[in-house]
Design an enzyme around this catalytic site. Structure first.
Site, PDB file in Angstrom:
ATOM      1  N   LEU A 264      10.748   7.117 -20.943  1.00 46.51           N
ATOM      2  CA  LEU A 264       9.629   6.185 -20.761  1.00 46.51           C
ATOM      3  C   LEU A 264       8.940   5.854 -22.086  1.00 46.51           C
ATOM      4  CD1 LEU A 264       8.111   7.515 -17.415  1.00 46.51           C
ATOM      5  CD2 LEU A 264       9.544   5.496 -17.770  1.00 46.51           C
TER       6      LEU A 264
ATOM      7  N   ASP B  43      19.714   7.554 -17.538  1.00 45.57           N
ATOM      8  CA  ASP B  43      19.529   7.645 -18.988  1.00 45.57           C
ATOM      9  C   ASP B  43      18.940   6.335 -19.524  1.00 45.57           C
ATOM     10  OD1 ASP B  43      19.399   8.586 -21.544  1.00 45.57           O
ATOM     11  OD2 ASP B  43      21.555   8.745 -21.859  1.00 45.57           O
TER      12      ASP B  43
END
Lengths: 320, 425
Positions: free
Chosen positions: B59, B303
């Site tokens: 993130l 991922d």
């Protein structure tokens, strides 16, 4: 004619032959008192060099100037590149200046491919990372042809650090296209594992190398010398030694260096090549480098003619 | 709290039914339900899945909020059908203290689009030298259970052993980025025919397989749980198959891109295809797909790795590795697995929820179950357009590709996060 020259794979046999034939015509200019043709008058060639390479840059510069092009040398040192400008921004700058051709030398493999997406002009790969150096392969082919009269059927032995060599990659592609037989020789640590295993598979099964160029791999230099028409010695970076590719410079020279004794195992007509700069005493001894078989100085001369031919043909000089 | 009556939806491919969501849970399922005041959603032709759970998301916040934030990544996740994501620890500062994991957890709560479950670093600063305060992160408000130095391998075997042992105290799991660093120095792409041709330094399959082999033996020796991130090679699949047959407590994930793309993509030198571990060969893709079906690989994890334009619009060797994944993962699972809804739910929701210890996620929609679910239109196709993605970054390798399936709605504890294919906030 192709627009860019990024890889030896961009050249089919007809195109490569046309470049070599054109280079032969260009070579006649070098013998004149006034070494200049008006073919590229008003065209701009940028030499964009991100790596120090005096000999390649000078060769391209001489080639462009002999064709009357305007030449701009853009080196990474002392330019905006040192201030962290991206390749794309540099490309857009060259584009804005109206570069007709960009000759690029870069430490990153594939940088010329990226550049070709961002500029309208022709891009010539003057060596990118551990990828390719197609004009070197062309000048090598030119040299072989002028010394031995042909390329098809020649046995060419490339010796040394194939793994990291852009010269070897381009030569393998171009020579295969032109019908020569390439044998790669070096310590197994410096031969790409994919080529080594494919070549081994081809030896045992009589096939299996379908996707890669038709090459043979051998770890014994003495075994291949008697059947070689050309021996091309690659430069070995001394730092490979500290990274355990081989134990020592002395052992390397003993097993893979070309000295006078080894040279005498070659057939009478065989030639010895080196793209330079040489490590005398490492991969090649002075006796060999300075012998009559050596084409090393000729290669430099031919480099200018071949690069003239490439620039001339890429920039449509034949249509002007 | 609004009630939602979803009409004519197929639960994991079964015959259409109605589904009533009220007070954050699935209140009722069955034919011809009615509910006063409920918002009716016509779901004819749509399939309901338990909300997807991503065990591997980057993130980027804190540190690279120009590439992604907890909020933008949460939005991308919700649009991809996710109700929970596990946020990797390689932020700046690294999520190696209770303070950082609590910050990420709190940002996730504030965004309120998916449950953001922070992953803690195994070692201080991801440096691979000494253990981070794993217990403090486990005891924090973020209740960290997964620990990973992802992006870096816990290469030191003694440190890996200690980490595996230490987290047993709170039923933690070490998620290993399997990459022997000495074998991948300077590596740019899969080592093979294509890397040889392109002159890009090779990342050999053995660098992954050797670490997985070592780690399953370590996990077996100390009786700990091990999770293997982004398995990418056929050889790794065989190592895992043998370990599982022996009863080693190992789980493994595969990314959507390793299920779909191969190393020939690198031929353009466009770093949008640069990723770590690298894209492999057709043979590897085939083995990974088979392993995902037979269960040697337990889950699909994205991922998701957003990168700013300048970190991708450059020379291959200078580009950062990583690809976007959240908004395309379900479509790629559909492309690869077909409409095998139970298998998709198992690999993308139930099992990742179980590995992460997220008890309110990964549950099939049924009365009394938290209403974390997503509605998919399996008949739709869409062409991936980077500019339309909710992620702040644009580094999708699927630009221009036509992929099956479209997420129509996502519910998090009974509240829609996505309706009509658009994020509600």
């Amino acid at each position: 004619m192709i627009r860019h020259l990024l890889s030896g794979a961009d050249l089919d046999a007809a195109t490569a032959t046309r470049i070599l034939d054109t280079a032969a015509e260009m070579a006649t200019v070098a013998g004149r008192e006034v070494k200049k043709l008006p073919a590229l008058r008003g065209r701009t060639v940028v030499n964009l060099f991100y790596e120090d390479s005096t000999r390649t840059r000078i060769s391209f510069e001489a080639a462009a100037k002999r064709l009357s092009a305007d030449v701009i040398n853009f080196s990474a040192k002392g330019s905006s590149v040192a201030k962290g400008e991206s390749l794309k921004d540099t490309a857009l700058t060259l584009q804005a200046m109206g570069a007709d051709a960009v000759v690029v030398r870069h430490p990153a493999s594939g940088a010329p491919h990226r550049l070709a997406e961002w500029v309208d002009g022709s891009v010539v790969n003057a060596g990118d990372g551990t990828h390719e150096h197609p004009t070197q392969a062309l000048l090598d082919a030119y040299t072989m042809r002028s010394r031995l009269g042909r390329l098809a059927g020649l046995s060419v032995t490339v010796v040394g650090d194939v793994l990291h060599s852009r010269v070897a990659r381009s030569n393998v592609l171009l020579l295969s296209t032109l019908g020569a037989k390439v044998t790669l020789v070096g310590p197994p640590t410096l031969i790409p594992v994919d080529w080594a295993t494919r070549a081994a598979a081809a030896n045992t099964s009589g096939g299996g190398a379908a996707q890669s160029p038709d090459i043979t791999v051998c770890y014994d230099l003495d075994a291949v010398l008697p059947t070689s028409d050309v021996v091309m010695m690659l430069r070995v970076q001394r730092e490979r030694m500290t990274d355990s590719y081989f134990p020592s410079a002395r052992e390397y020279a003993r097993r893979y260096g070309l000295d006078g004794q080894r040279m005498r195992r070659l057939p009478e007509h065989a030639i010895v090549m080196h793209p330079g700069p040489m490590n005398r005493g490492m991969e090649i001894t002075p006796e060999v480098a300075d012998s009559a078989r050596s084409t090393i100085v000729e290669q430099v001369t031919n480099g200018v003619s071949v690069r003239m031919a490439v620039l001339y043909l890429l920039l449509g000089g034949n249509n002007a | 709290m609004t009630a939602y009556l979803i009409k004519g939806v197929s639960l994991l491919g079964a015959e259409p039914t109605d589904l009533l969501i009220r007070d954050g849970v699935v209140a009722e399922t069955g034919a011809d339900l009615a509910a006063d005041g409920a918002t009716v959603i016509d779901a004819a032709g749509l399939v309901a899945l338990p909300g997807l759970v991503d065990l591997h998301t980057h993130l980027r916040e804190p540190g690279r909020e120009d590439a992604e934030t907890v909020e933008s990544g949460s939005r991308a996740a919700a649009l991809g059908g996710y109700t929970a994501v596990c946020a990797m620890a390689n932020t700046s500062p690294v999520a190696d203290t209770a303070g950082v994991v609590e910050q990420v957890w709190r940002l996730g709560r504030e965004a309120g689009l998916v449950d953001v479950q922070p992953i803690g670093a195994v070692t201080v600063g991801l440096a691979g030298e000494r253990l981070a305060e794993l217990g403090a992160m486990a005891d924090s408000a973020a209740r960290v259970r997964i620990f990973s130095d992802d992006g870096h391998c816990v290469a030191d075997p003694r440190l890996m052993r200690r980490a595996l042992e230490y987290v047993k105290a709170f039923d933690g799991v070490i998620a290993q980025h399997a990459e022997e660093p000495r074998l991948t120095e300077g590596a740019q792409m899969h080592e093979g025919a294509v890397s040889t041709r392109l002159g890009l330094t090779g990342w050999p399959a053995v660098a992954e397989e050797a670490i997985i082999a070592r780690d399953v033996l370590l996990a077996e020796h100390v009786g700990s749980r091990l999770h293997v991130c982004h398995v990418s090679t056929a050889g790794s699949v065989e190592v895992l198959r043998q370990a599982k047959a022996r009863g080693v407590r190992v789980t493994a994930e595969v990314t959507p891109h390793h299920l779909l793309l191969t190393d020939v993509r690198a031929e353009t030198y466009d770093p949008v295809y640069k990723v770590n571990p690298p894209l492999r060969t057709d043979e590897d893709v085939t083995a990974l797909r088979a392993a995902l079906v037979d269960g040697v690989i337990d889950i699909v994890a994205t991922d998701h790795a957003p990168h700013a334009v300048e970190d991708k619009e450059c020379e291959w060797a200078y580009a950062r590795p990583g690809m976007l994944g959240l908004e395309t993962a379900l479509s790629i699972a559909l492309e690869v697995l077909g409409p095998r809804w139970d298998l998709i739910a198992e690999r993308m929701s139930r099992t990742p929820a179980r590995i992460a210890g997220l008890e309110s996620h990964g549950l099939d929609p049924a009365p009394g179950v938290p209403a974390n679910l997503t509605l998919v239109d399996p008949a739709a196709r869409r062409v991936v357009e980077p500019g339309e993605l909710a992620s702040l970054s644009r580094n999708t390798p699927y630009a221009g590709m036509s992929l099956p399936g479209r997420v129509v709605a996502t519910f998090l504890r009974g509240e829609p996060t996505v309706l009509d294919g658009k994020a509600v906030k």
